[in-house]
Design a protein around this motif. Structure first.
Motif, PDB file in Angstrom:
ATOM      1  N   GLU A 416     -14.310   4.831  20.553  1.00 22.81           N
ATOM      2  CA  GLU A 416     -13.443   4.946  19.386  1.00 22.81           C
ATOM      3  C   GLU A 416     -12.093   4.287  19.654  1.00 22.81           C
ATOM      4  N   LEU A 417     -11.546   4.502  20.835  1.00 18.33           N
ATOM      5  CA  LEU A 417     -10.256   3.905  21.173  1.00 18.33           C
ATOM      6  C   LEU A 417     -10.343   2.385  21.212  1.00 18.33           C
ATOM      7  N   GLN A 418     -11.435   1.850  21.723  1.00 14.94           N
ATOM      8  CA  GLN A 418     -11.595   0.403  21.772  1.00 14.94           C
ATOM      9  C   GLN A 418     -11.748  -0.181  20.368  1.00 14.94           C
ATOM     10  N   GLN A 419     -12.466   0.530  19.508  1.00 13.98           N
ATOM     11  CA  GLN A 419     -12.615   0.077  18.124  1.00 13.98           C
ATOM     12  C   GLN A 419     -11.244   0.008  17.436  1.00 13.98           C
ATOM     13  N   ILE A 420     -10.386   0.977  17.752  1.00 15.26           N
ATOM     14  CA  ILE A 420      -9.044   0.992  17.167  1.00 15.26           C
ATOM     15  C   ILE A 420      -8.256  -0.229  17.612  1.00 15.26           C
ATOM     16  N   LEU A 421      -8.325  -0.548  18.895  1.00 14.17           N
ATOM     17  CA  LEU A 421      -7.613  -1.725  19.398  1.00 14.17           C
ATOM     18  C   LEU A 421      -8.136  -3.006  18.750  1.00 14.17           C
ATOM     19  N   ASN A 422      -9.465  -3.084  18.573  1.00 13.31           N
ATOM     20  CA  ASN A 422     -10.052  -4.256  17.918  1.00 13.31           C
ATOM     21  C   ASN A 422      -9.554  -4.396  16.484  1.00 13.31           C
ATOM     22  N   LYS A 423      -9.495  -3.262  15.760  1.00 14.62           N
ATOM     23  CA  LYS A 423      -9.029  -3.275  14.375  1.00 14.62           C
ATOM     24  C   LYS A 423      -7.552  -3.661  14.306  1.00 14.62           C
ATOM     25  N   LEU A 424      -6.760  -3.134  15.235  1.00 17.06           N
ATOM     26  CA  LEU A 424      -5.340  -3.458  15.250  1.00 17.06           C
ATOM     27  C   LEU A 424      -5.122  -4.944  15.465  1.00 17.06           C
ATOM     28  N   GLU A 425      -5.886  -5.517  16.377  1.00 15.44           N
ATOM     29  CA  GLU A 425      -5.754  -6.944  16.643  1.00 15.44           C
ATOM     30  C   GLU A 425      -6.090  -7.755  15.398  1.00 15.44           C
ATOM     31  N   TYR A 426      -7.134  -7.343  14.717  1.00 15.45           N
ATOM     32  CA  TYR A 426      -7.524  -8.038  13.491  1.00 15.45           C
ATOM     33  C   TYR A 426      -6.446  -7.894  12.412  1.00 15.45           C
ATOM     34  N   GLU A 427      -5.957  -6.653  12.221  1.00 17.76           N
ATOM     35  CA  GLU A 427      -4.980  -6.406  11.168  1.00 17.76           C
ATOM     36  C   GLU A 427      -3.665  -7.128  11.450  1.00 17.76           C
ATOM     37  N   GLU A 428      -3.220  -7.084  12.705  1.00 14.99           N
ATOM     38  CA  GLU A 428      -1.984  -7.767  13.060  1.00 14.99           C
ATOM     39  C   GLU A 428      -2.114  -9.275  12.829  1.00 14.99           C
ATOM     40  N   SER A 429      -3.268  -9.807  13.165  1.00 14.25           N
ATOM     41  CA  SER A 429      -3.504 -11.233  12.953  1.00 14.25           C
ATOM     42  C   SER A 429      -3.541 -11.564  11.464  1.00 14.25           C
ATOM     43  N   ARG A 430      -4.212 -10.730  10.698  1.00 12.76           N
ATOM     44  CA  ARG A 430      -4.344 -10.970   9.256  1.00 12.76           C
ATOM     45  C   ARG A 430      -2.975 -10.963   8.576  1.00 12.76           C
ATOM     46  N   GLN A 431      -2.118 -10.038   9.010  1.00 10.90           N
ATOM     47  CA  GLN A 431      -0.800  -9.931   8.397  1.00 10.90           C
ATOM     48  C   GLN A 431       0.076 -11.137   8.685  1.00 10.90           C
ATOM     49  N   MET A 432      -0.251 -11.886   9.731  1.00 18.56           N
ATOM     50  CA  MET A 432       0.576 -13.032  10.093  1.00 18.56           C
ATOM     51  C   MET A 432       0.011 -14.354   9.603  1.00 18.56           C
ATOM     52  N   ILE A 433      -1.088 -14.306   8.835  1.00 18.18           N
ATOM     53  CA  ILE A 433      -1.654 -15.543   8.306  1.00 18.18           C
ATOM     54  C   ILE A 433      -0.657 -16.239   7.378  1.00 18.18           C
ATOM     55  N   SER A 434      -0.019 -15.484   6.505  1.00 20.71           N
ATOM     56  CA  SER A 434       0.920 -16.078   5.557  1.00 20.71           C
ATOM     57  C   SER A 434       2.333 -16.059   6.125  1.00 20.71           C
ATOM     58  N   ASN A 435       3.123 -17.020   5.688  1.00 20.03           N
ATOM     59  CA  ASN A 435       4.534 -17.042   6.067  1.00 20.03           C
ATOM     60  C   ASN A 435       5.231 -15.768   5.602  1.00 20.03           C
ATOM     61  N   GLY A 436       4.901 -15.343   4.377  1.00 18.56           N
ATOM     62  CA  GLY A 436       5.524 -14.144   3.831  1.00 18.56           C
ATOM     63  C   GLY A 436       5.164 -12.892   4.610  1.00 18.56           C
ATOM     64  N   GLY A 437       3.905 -12.796   5.052  1.00 14.23           N
ATOM     65  CA  GLY A 437       3.488 -11.632   5.829  1.00 14.23           C
ATOM     66  C   GLY A 437       4.246 -11.523   7.139  1.00 14.23           C
ATOM     67  N   LEU A 438       4.437 -12.656   7.792  1.00 11.79           N
ATOM     68  CA  LEU A 438       5.182 -12.653   9.043  1.00 11.79           C
ATOM     69  C   LEU A 438       6.666 -12.359   8.802  1.00 11.79           C
ATOM     70  N   ALA A 439       7.230 -12.957   7.740  1.00  9.01           N
ATOM     71  CA  ALA A 439       8.641 -12.702   7.416  1.00  9.01           C
ATOM     72  C   ALA A 439       8.868 -11.229   7.104  1.00  9.01           C
ATOM     73  N   ARG A 440       7.919 -10.640   6.393  1.00  7.69           N
ATOM     74  CA  ARG A 440       8.026  -9.214   6.081  1.00  7.69           C
ATOM     75  C   ARG A 440       8.068  -8.386   7.358  1.00  7.69           C
ATOM     76  N   ASN A 441       7.134  -8.640   8.275  1.00  5.01           N
ATOM     77  CA  ASN A 441       7.061  -7.852   9.498  1.00  5.01           C
ATOM     78  C   ASN A 441       8.298  -8.041  10.370  1.00  5.01           C
ATOM     79  N   LEU A 442       8.799  -9.248  10.437  1.00  4.75           N
ATOM     80  CA  LEU A 442       9.995  -9.501  11.247  1.00  4.75           C
ATOM     81  C   LEU A 442      11.193  -8.714  10.727  1.00  4.75           C
ATOM     82  N   THR A 443      11.414  -8.763   9.418  1.00  5.59           N
ATOM     83  CA  THR A 443      12.562  -8.053   8.848  1.00  5.59           C
ATOM     84  C   THR A 443      12.362  -6.544   8.900  1.00  5.59           C
TER      85      THR A 443
END
Length: 494
Positions: A416-443
């Motif tokens: 379960e813990l490994q699945q969580i890390l896998n999901k986090l990696e995917y979600e973090e990557s997905r959020q940074m696909i767009s310029n706006g997503g990355l700008a949002r997270n930075l601010t």
């Protein structure tokens, strides 16, 4: 063929992003102006566009008791223009704005007398205010900010206010970045809160439509207010109706002048830029703006809850349930454990609450968990569910507690813990696909966590969470005396 090419490009971007995320520390360029404004830049040449986000470190949590709702109202007002934008002739408009404020102050003062208010005087002042606003409206150019941006290829022009802050954002062609700097620096220095009382009426109608007559919103508002007795996290972002009624342009201008300044601003510019040229551009337009009052910490500490709090909303609506537990916020060590608990309980169709409550027992139509109402101060871990007929809120509540007890007694598995890390990696990557997503997270994380590097550190910290940590945190926080329960009961006979 176009669809196939898009999917292939999307997947290539997606699977290349973990490497980008891993190298984010080298890619983010920081620059702080002498007036305190923080600039974060990421150079990405995937398209000739930029995302620009301005995050002010001031939200509804920073309002005094006589200012509730003012940050949200200012979000609306800052679209109204400046001394040069949004007006046909500011010199001719200003005398009307002054007369409007003088009249409005008298009206608010008279209404504040309650039962002792002079009805005839109130009516006379309201009539005069309406007439003055009609005269002032002749000078107004509606939505001039938006029209200029649209003519120059801008997209996604928007703003939002939270407990923690206020953000203005837009996506622009890269060669229009100087236009953005000119407009936004003008707004930071020369905002004019024209049509203030007209817009206040709009917000009051928003309050009636979206909160007072909407059972789910009413439940949420009262649930948060019940959970927080002292800390301003308990007050609604939009304000209570009487709060909005007593807001004046003078009060809003004081709040604006105090806080919406460079030293409370974080700017993220992500996209097709040259960092050195961008720094020079931002210095040119924002560098001379004087700082305001630095937003300080809220001194009030919510007293330790001593027993369960329960509230009921009776409405013509399907039964809903909210269960909240007080918890620390980021970057406290236990907050990372709550991120793990959140994903175990309610992240997706394989999560424990979904499998138990939705699939197996069919008690609810949907279930979720999240941290709220803000992140700058200790917050709540909330579980929300919508009951499926003919089941009751009581049945759902009991089933939720069973799952929470499991967390206290049964170690989560390494799988379960490994699945969580896998999901986090995917979600973090997905959020940074767009310029706006990355700008949002930075601010967001620069403002709330104190550093955008939380983006890099988060998954590393989560990876250190153990099954014992999960059991310890569950036992510590998931207690009866630490919880607030809110629910909707359907009106009898419905």
């Amino acid at each position: 063929m176009k669809t196939v090419r898009f999917v292939v490009c999307f997947m290539v971007m997606l699977f290349s992003l973990p490497a980008f995320g891993a190298g984010l520390e080298e890619r983010v360029r920081e620059h702080t102006l002498k007036n305190g404004m923080k600039l974060l830049m990421v150079e990405r040449h995937t398209s000739p566009t930029v995302a620009t986000w301005i995050r002010f470190r001031v939200g509804s949590v920073d309002e005094r008791s006589d200012e509730r709702g003012i940050a949200h109202l200012l979000e609306h007002m800052l679209f109204k223009g400046t001394k040069t934008l949004g007006t046909k002739d500011y010199a001719a408009e200003k005398p009307f704005l002054d007369k409007i404020e003088e009249t409005a102050q008298l009206l608010v003062a008279e209404k504040a007398k309650g039962d002792k208010a002079d009805g005839a005087k109130v009516a006379e002042l309201q009539k005069k205010l309406n007439e003055l606003e009609a005269e002032a409206a002749k000078f107004v150019i509606k939505e001039e900010f938006a029209e200029i941006y649209a003519r120059n290829g801008g997209a996604g022009y928007n703003a939002f206010t939270s407990k923690d802050g206020t953000t203005y954002l837009i996506n622009m062609p890269a060669n229009k970045l100087e236009l953005w700097a000119a407009i936004e620096s003008d707004r930071m220095q020369n905002a004019v809160l024209r049509e203030f009382y007209t817009e206040r009426d709009v917000v009051m109608e928003e309050r009636r439509r979206s909160y007072d007559t909407e059972p789910g919103s009413k439940l949420w508002e009262n649930f948060v207010a019940s959970a927080y007795h002292a800390h301003p996290f308990g007050q609604p972002i939009i304000g209570w109706m009487s709060d909005i009624e007593n807001l004046t342009r003078t009060k809003a201008e004081e709040f604006l002048t105090r806080y919406y300044k460079p030293n409370n601003a974080i700017v993220a510019i992500v996209g097709d830029i040259d960092p050195e040229k961008t720094i020079a551009l931002v210095e040119k337009y924002f560098g001379a703006i004087p700082p305001g009052t630095l937003v300080g910490p809220v001194a009030v500490v919510e007293p330790l809850q001593q027993g369960e709090r329960r509230l009921e909303i009776v409405a013509d609506s399907e039964p809903e349930l909210l269960i909240g537990f007080h918890k620390p916020t980021l970057p406290a060590a236990d907050d990372y454990v709550f991120d793990v608990i959140d994903m175990i309980l309610a992240d997706g169709r394989t999560s424990r609450l979904y499998k138990t409550l939705v699939v197996e027992k069919q008690l609810v139509t949907e279930v979720s968990s999240f941290s709220a109402p803000g992140s700058r101060y200790p917050n709540l871990f909330v579980i929300a569910a919508t009951t499926r007929a003919p089941h009751t809120v009581a049945e759902v509540e009991a089933a939720v507690y069973e799952e929470l007890e499991r967390l206290k007694k049964e170690p989560v598995t390494e799988r379960e813990l490994q699945q969580i890390l896998n999901k986090l990696e995917y979600e973090e990557s997905r959020q940074m696909i767009s310029n706006g997503g990355l700008a949002r997270n930075l601010t967001e994380y620069e403002a709330v966590a104190g550093t955008w590097r939380y983006l890099i550190e988060h998954r590393k910290k989560v990876a250190k969470v153990t099954p014992d940590d999960v059991m310890r945190v569950a036992r510590t926080y998931f207690t009866r005396e630490n919880r607030t329960v809110g629910f909707i009961t359907k009106k009898s006979g419905q």
